[in-house]
Design a protein around this motif. Structure first.
Motif, PDB file in Angstrom:
ATOM      1  N   MET A   2       1.194  -0.956  -0.246  1.00 11.31           N
ATOM      2  CA  MET A   2      -0.091  -0.085  -0.326  1.00 11.31           C
ATOM      3  C   MET A   2       0.883   1.333   0.397  1.00 11.31           C
ATOM      4  O   MET A   2       1.503   1.681   0.850  1.00 11.31           O
ATOM      5  CB  MET A   2      -1.008   0.216   1.246  1.00 11.31           C
ATOM      6  CG  MET A   2      -1.809  -1.339   1.059  1.00 11.31           C
ATOM      7  SD  MET A   2      -3.090  -0.807   0.112  1.00 11.31           S
ATOM      8  CE  MET A   2      -4.035   0.146   0.883  1.00 11.31           C
ATOM      9  N   PRO A   3       0.130   2.718  -0.513  1.00  9.21           N
ATOM     10  CA  PRO A   3       1.027   3.647  -0.717  1.00  9.21           C
ATOM     11  C   PRO A   3       1.901   4.240   0.618  1.00  9.21           C
ATOM     12  O   PRO A   3       1.126   3.845   1.469  1.00  9.21           O
ATOM     13  CB  PRO A   3       0.133   4.938  -1.108  1.00  9.21           C
ATOM     14  CG  PRO A   3      -0.388   3.916  -1.612  1.00  9.21           C
ATOM     15  CD  PRO A   3      -0.770   2.754  -1.162  1.00  9.21           C
ATOM     16  N   LYS A   4       2.924   4.234   0.836  1.00  6.43           N
ATOM     17  CA  LYS A   4       3.364   5.007   2.300  1.00  6.43           C
ATOM     18  C   LYS A   4       3.763   6.234   2.258  1.00  6.43           C
ATOM     19  O   LYS A   4       5.739   6.546   2.007  1.00  6.43           O
ATOM     20  CB  LYS A   4       4.698   3.166   2.124  1.00  6.43           C
ATOM     21  CG  LYS A   4       4.150   2.071   2.231  1.00  6.43           C
ATOM     22  CD  LYS A   4       5.695   1.113   2.293  1.00  6.43           C
ATOM     23  CE  LYS A   4       5.039  -0.007   1.535  1.00  6.43           C
ATOM     24  NZ  LYS A   4       4.149  -0.207   0.475  1.00  6.43           N
ATOM     25  N   PRO A   5       3.450   6.980   1.794  1.00  8.57           N
ATOM     26  CA  PRO A   5       3.194   8.688   1.611  1.00  8.57           C
ATOM     27  C   PRO A   5       4.739   8.748   2.625  1.00  8.57           C
ATOM     28  O   PRO A   5       6.009   9.753   2.831  1.00  8.57           O
ATOM     29  CB  PRO A   5       2.022   8.866   2.140  1.00  8.57           C
ATOM     30  CG  PRO A   5       1.953   8.326   2.356  1.00  8.57           C
ATOM     31  CD  PRO A   5       1.952   7.114   2.535  1.00  8.57           C
ATOM     32  N   LEU A 249       0.396  13.535  -1.957  1.00  9.22           N
ATOM     33  CA  LEU A 249      -1.015  14.457  -2.006  1.00  9.22           C
ATOM     34  C   LEU A 249      -1.607  12.829  -1.434  1.00  9.22           C
ATOM     35  O   LEU A 249      -1.626  12.174  -1.287  1.00  9.22           O
ATOM     36  CB  LEU A 249      -2.093  14.357  -3.106  1.00  9.22           C
ATOM     37  CG  LEU A 249      -0.960  15.590  -4.214  1.00  9.22           C
ATOM     38  CD1 LEU A 249      -2.237  16.114  -5.017  1.00  9.22           C
ATOM     39  CD2 LEU A 249      -1.285  16.822  -3.203  1.00  9.22           C
ATOM     40  N   PRO A 250      -3.438  13.878  -0.284  1.00  8.41           N
ATOM     41  CA  PRO A 250      -3.758  12.568   0.384  1.00  8.41           C
ATOM     42  C   PRO A 250      -4.523  11.322  -0.407  1.00  8.41           C
ATOM     43  O   PRO A 250      -5.198  11.715  -1.692  1.00  8.41           O
ATOM     44  CB  PRO A 250      -5.399  13.554   0.914  1.00  8.41           C
ATOM     45  CG  PRO A 250      -4.923  14.930   0.158  1.00  8.41           C
ATOM     46  CD  PRO A 250      -3.294  14.811  -0.579  1.00  8.41           C
ATOM     47  N   TYR A 251      -4.506  10.398  -0.125  1.00  2.66           N
ATOM     48  CA  TYR A 251      -5.426   8.851  -0.734  1.00  2.66           C
ATOM     49  C   TYR A 251      -6.206   9.591  -0.577  1.00  2.66           C
ATOM     50  O   TYR A 251      -7.178   9.354   1.061  1.00  2.66           O
ATOM     51  CB  TYR A 251      -4.548   8.017   0.296  1.00  2.66           C
ATOM     52  CG  TYR A 251      -5.482   6.624  -0.489  1.00  2.66           C
ATOM     53  CD1 TYR A 251      -4.877   5.867  -1.332  1.00  2.66           C
ATOM     54  CD2 TYR A 251      -6.184   6.480   0.279  1.00  2.66           C
ATOM     55  CE1 TYR A 251      -6.054   4.469  -1.520  1.00  2.66           C
ATOM     56  CE2 TYR A 251      -6.866   4.934   0.015  1.00  2.66           C
ATOM     57  CZ  TYR A 251      -6.660   3.837  -1.190  1.00  2.66           C
ATOM     58  OH  TYR A 251      -7.171   3.116  -1.442  1.00  2.66           O
ATOM     59  N   ARG A 252      -7.743   9.463  -1.314  1.00  4.31           N
ATOM     60  CA  ARG A 252      -9.210   8.856  -1.570  1.00  4.31           C
ATOM     61  C   ARG A 252      -9.376   7.274  -1.909  1.00  4.31           C
ATOM     62  O   ARG A 252      -9.410   7.585  -3.171  1.00  4.31           O
ATOM     63  CB  ARG A 252      -9.394   9.952  -2.080  1.00  4.31           C
ATOM     64  CG  ARG A 252     -11.070  10.324  -1.628  1.00  4.31           C
ATOM     65  CD  ARG A 252     -11.809  11.167  -2.569  1.00  4.31           C
ATOM     66  NE  ARG A 252     -13.184  11.331  -1.763  1.00  4.31           N
ATOM     67  CZ  ARG A 252     -13.938  11.961  -3.052  1.00  4.31           C
ATOM     68  NH1 ARG A 252     -13.554  12.960  -4.006  1.00  4.31           N
ATOM     69  NH2 ARG A 252     -15.100  12.266  -1.943  1.00  4.31           N
ATOM     70  N   SER A 253     -10.318   6.387  -1.624  1.00  2.46           N
ATOM     71  CA  SER A 253     -10.767   5.330  -1.847  1.00  2.46           C
ATOM     72  C   SER A 253     -11.861   6.022  -2.692  1.00  2.46           C
ATOM     73  O   SER A 253     -12.721   6.807  -2.484  1.00  2.46           O
ATOM     74  CB  SER A 253     -11.046   4.946  -0.810  1.00  2.46           C
ATOM     75  OG  SER A 253     -11.851   3.356  -0.819  1.00  2.46           O
ATOM     76  N   GLN A 293      -6.307  11.753  -5.630  1.00  2.00           N
ATOM     77  CA  GLN A 293      -5.077  12.286  -6.131  1.00  2.00           C
ATOM     78  C   GLN A 293      -4.200  11.953  -5.721  1.00  2.00           C
ATOM     79  O   GLN A 293      -2.444  12.205  -6.448  1.00  2.00           O
ATOM     80  CB  GLN A 293      -4.839  14.136  -5.795  1.00  2.00           C
ATOM     81  CG  GLN A 293      -6.295  14.656  -6.001  1.00  2.00           C
ATOM     82  CD  GLN A 293      -6.557  15.691  -5.860  1.00  2.00           C
ATOM     83  OE1 GLN A 293      -5.925  15.912  -4.255  1.00  2.00           O
ATOM     84  NE2 GLN A 293      -7.016  17.213  -6.048  1.00  2.00           N
ATOM     85  N   SER A 294      -3.808  10.894  -4.849  1.00  2.00           N
ATOM     86  CA  SER A 294      -2.430  10.264  -3.946  1.00  2.00           C
ATOM     87  C   SER A 294      -1.896   9.966  -6.187  1.00  2.00           C
ATOM     88  O   SER A 294      -2.735   8.826  -6.637  1.00  2.00           O
ATOM     89  CB  SER A 294      -2.487   9.611  -3.544  1.00  2.00           C
ATOM     90  OG  SER A 294      -1.775   8.469  -3.501  1.00  2.00           O
ATOM     91  N   ILE A 366      -3.950   3.331   5.632  1.00  2.00           N
ATOM     92  CA  ILE A 366      -4.290   2.509   7.553  1.00  2.00           C
ATOM     93  C   ILE A 366      -3.761   3.693   7.960  1.00  2.00           C
ATOM     94  O   ILE A 366      -2.254   3.786   7.986  1.00  2.00           O
ATOM     95  CB  ILE A 366      -2.953   1.202   6.695  1.00  2.00           C
ATOM     96  CG1 ILE A 366      -3.742   0.256   6.083  1.00  2.00           C
ATOM     97  CG2 ILE A 366      -3.053   0.530   8.124  1.00  2.00           C
ATOM     98  CD1 ILE A 366      -4.857   0.007   5.704  1.00  2.00           C
ATOM     99  N   LYS A 367      -4.572   4.334   8.384  1.00  2.00           N
ATOM    100  CA  LYS A 367      -4.429   4.924  10.104  1.00  2.00           C
ATOM    101  C   LYS A 367      -5.476   5.223  11.266  1.00  2.00           C
ATOM    102  O   LYS A 367      -6.541   4.852  11.158  1.00  2.00           O
ATOM    103  CB  LYS A 367      -4.454   7.044   9.451  1.00  2.00           C
ATOM    104  CG  LYS A 367      -4.142   6.269   8.176  1.00  2.00           C
ATOM    105  CD  LYS A 367      -2.965   7.274   7.676  1.00  2.00           C
ATOM    106  CE  LYS A 367      -2.100   7.716   6.534  1.00  2.00           C
ATOM    107  NZ  LYS A 367      -1.001   7.621   6.499  1.00  2.00           N
ATOM    108  N   GLY A 368      -4.492   5.174  12.458  1.00  2.00           N
ATOM    109  CA  GLY A 368      -4.970   4.547  13.517  1.00  2.00           C
ATOM    110  C   GLY A 368      -4.994   3.155  13.932  1.00  2.00           C
ATOM    111  O   GLY A 368      -5.085   2.169  13.095  1.00  2.00           O
TER     112      GLY A 368
END
Length: 404
Positions: A2-5, A249-253, A293-294, A366-368
């Motif tokens: 998964m993207p790992k900014p 840029l922020p990941y959006r599903s 946008q990611s 994957i946050k929190g």
């Protein structure tokens, strides 16, 4: 994966007052010491430990975590809730567990060993519910070419030369461990190009030479979501692609986007269902993709897939968690549900399972403390499991009791 900014890039320092003023007031949300994401359990609340994979792959996964931990400074501390442990203690915890499972213990012996020697911490989960949403990811296998020729015309880009990572902690103590990704142009740092600018407006064309080419923009999009994959070239050779960096840029599903637009119902969302919708609605496809946008840039690797710790991932054992709050490389234990499929590749039902895992990866979505992503490997079952898994469960961590 998964993207790992957050992964490291080349750092540039710009001694301009504007940058200092812009970020001197950084405020980022994080869990405080009064709100730990792991809580230590009393012995009476320990779960029943069993492993549905009969320990297969666990030794390999532990060895990979050990290789990561041995590279770290000896004075580094990892947090388990309100408690802190040294690298040497975590290494010892893994070594003792590794030596024990090599004996292939039965469930009773396994539970007795853990209860007598290990402390158990549980994720507080979403809104302190102790519930963790488990999703899955896998390693896609895609056909492609190193040269552009029909039907291979969709570029896979490496990290662009003008992409810059700025360490904000150099400008303000309140921005500790925070970075931004952008592009430095004409004395200014600007946000990096978004997906629409790269794919539709062709901002990188003629500036950044692609690594390879694919047939299908949907394949590229899902390769970026997974973060790595195997590319079967038209020369019949295999190349391994791995996440290098994102555009910041922020990941959006896009699954959530389709739900919000009334295109799909939440109950039917899966990677496979999203793909079929994009194929069936080509006139909508680019707008849907652009809603995220990611954008992920890749590099070739000799081996793969690798996670955020730069170690090879173990199918069924490696897990992606929020890197800011969970101890990397550590031994975990999970309860959730997995699909059982028939000979036609259809899911017949979902079955409860539990197993030991290693925290070896992270991801942009994957946050929190209430999110976890399980790596399933590659192949048909892995794709089905990763594409459909959206199930609640429990997440635990094990650490050797320092008093034993």
């Amino acid at each position: 994966m998964m993207p790992k900014p957050w992964r490291k890039g080349r750092l540039f320092i710009f001694p301009t007052l504007g940058i200092i003023l812009l970020f001197s007031g950084c405020i980022f949300l994080s869990k405080s010491a009064k709100d730990p994401v792991l809580e230590r359990l009393p012995l009476s609340s320990y779960p029943d430990f069993s492993d549905d994979m009969s320990f297969d792959g666990l030794e390999y996964g532990i060895e990979n975590s050990l290789s990561y931990l041995r590279r770290l400074p000896s004075d580094k501390l990892f947090s388990f809730g309100e408690d802190h442990y040294s690298i040497s203690h975590i290494i010892r915890s893994l070594n003792e567990f590794l030596a024990f499972i090599q004996k292939k213990p039965d469930p009773r012996t396994l539970n007795s060993f853990i209860r007598s020697r290990y402390l158990i911490y549980r994720s507080t989960g979403k809104e302190r519910s102790r519930e963790v949403l488990f999703t899955g990811y896998y390693e896609p296998i895609i056909t492609g070419s190193l040269e552009k020729h029909p039907p291979y015309v969709i570029p896979i880009y490496p990290k662009p030369h003008d992409l810059t990572v700025v360490d904000l902690s150099l400008f303000s103590a309140r921005c500790e461990r925070k970075t931004i990704i952008g592009r430095y142009t004409e004395g200014r740092i600007l946000p990096y190009y978004d997906r629409k600018e790269i794919d539709v407006e062709k901002k990188l064309e003629g500036k950044t030479a692609p690594l390879a080419y694919l047939k299908d923009p949907i394949d590229l999009f899902f390769l970026q979501i997974q973060g790595s994959g195997k590319l079967i070239l038209d020369s019949q050779q295999t190349a391994i692609l791995h996440y290098h960096i994102s555009n910041g840029l922020p990941y959006r599903s896009i699954g959530n986007y389709l739900i919000e637009k009334g295109k799909l119902h939440r109950s039917e969302i899966s990677m496979q269902r999203i793909r079929s919708y994009l194929i069936d609605h080509p006139e909508e496809m680019q707008d849907i993709l652009n809603s995220n946008q990611s954008y992920v840039f890749f590099k070739f690797e000799d081996q793969g897939p690798k996670g955020a710790l730069d170690v090879l991932l173990t199918p069924g054992r490696s897990i992606a968690l929020d890197a800011r709050i969970f101890p990397p490389g550590s031994l975990g234990f999970i309860h959730s549900r997995k699909p059982l499929i028939d000979s036609a590749g259809q899911i017949r039902h979902w079955s409860s399972f539990s197993r030991f895992v290693l925290n070896q990866d992270t991801g942009g979505a994957i946050k929190g403390p209430g999110r976890a992503d399980l790596f399933w490997g590659n192949g048909p079952y892995a794709e089905i499991a990763a594409g459909h898994m959206q199930h609640p469960g429990s997440l635990f961590f094990l650490i050797l009791n320092p008093k034993r």
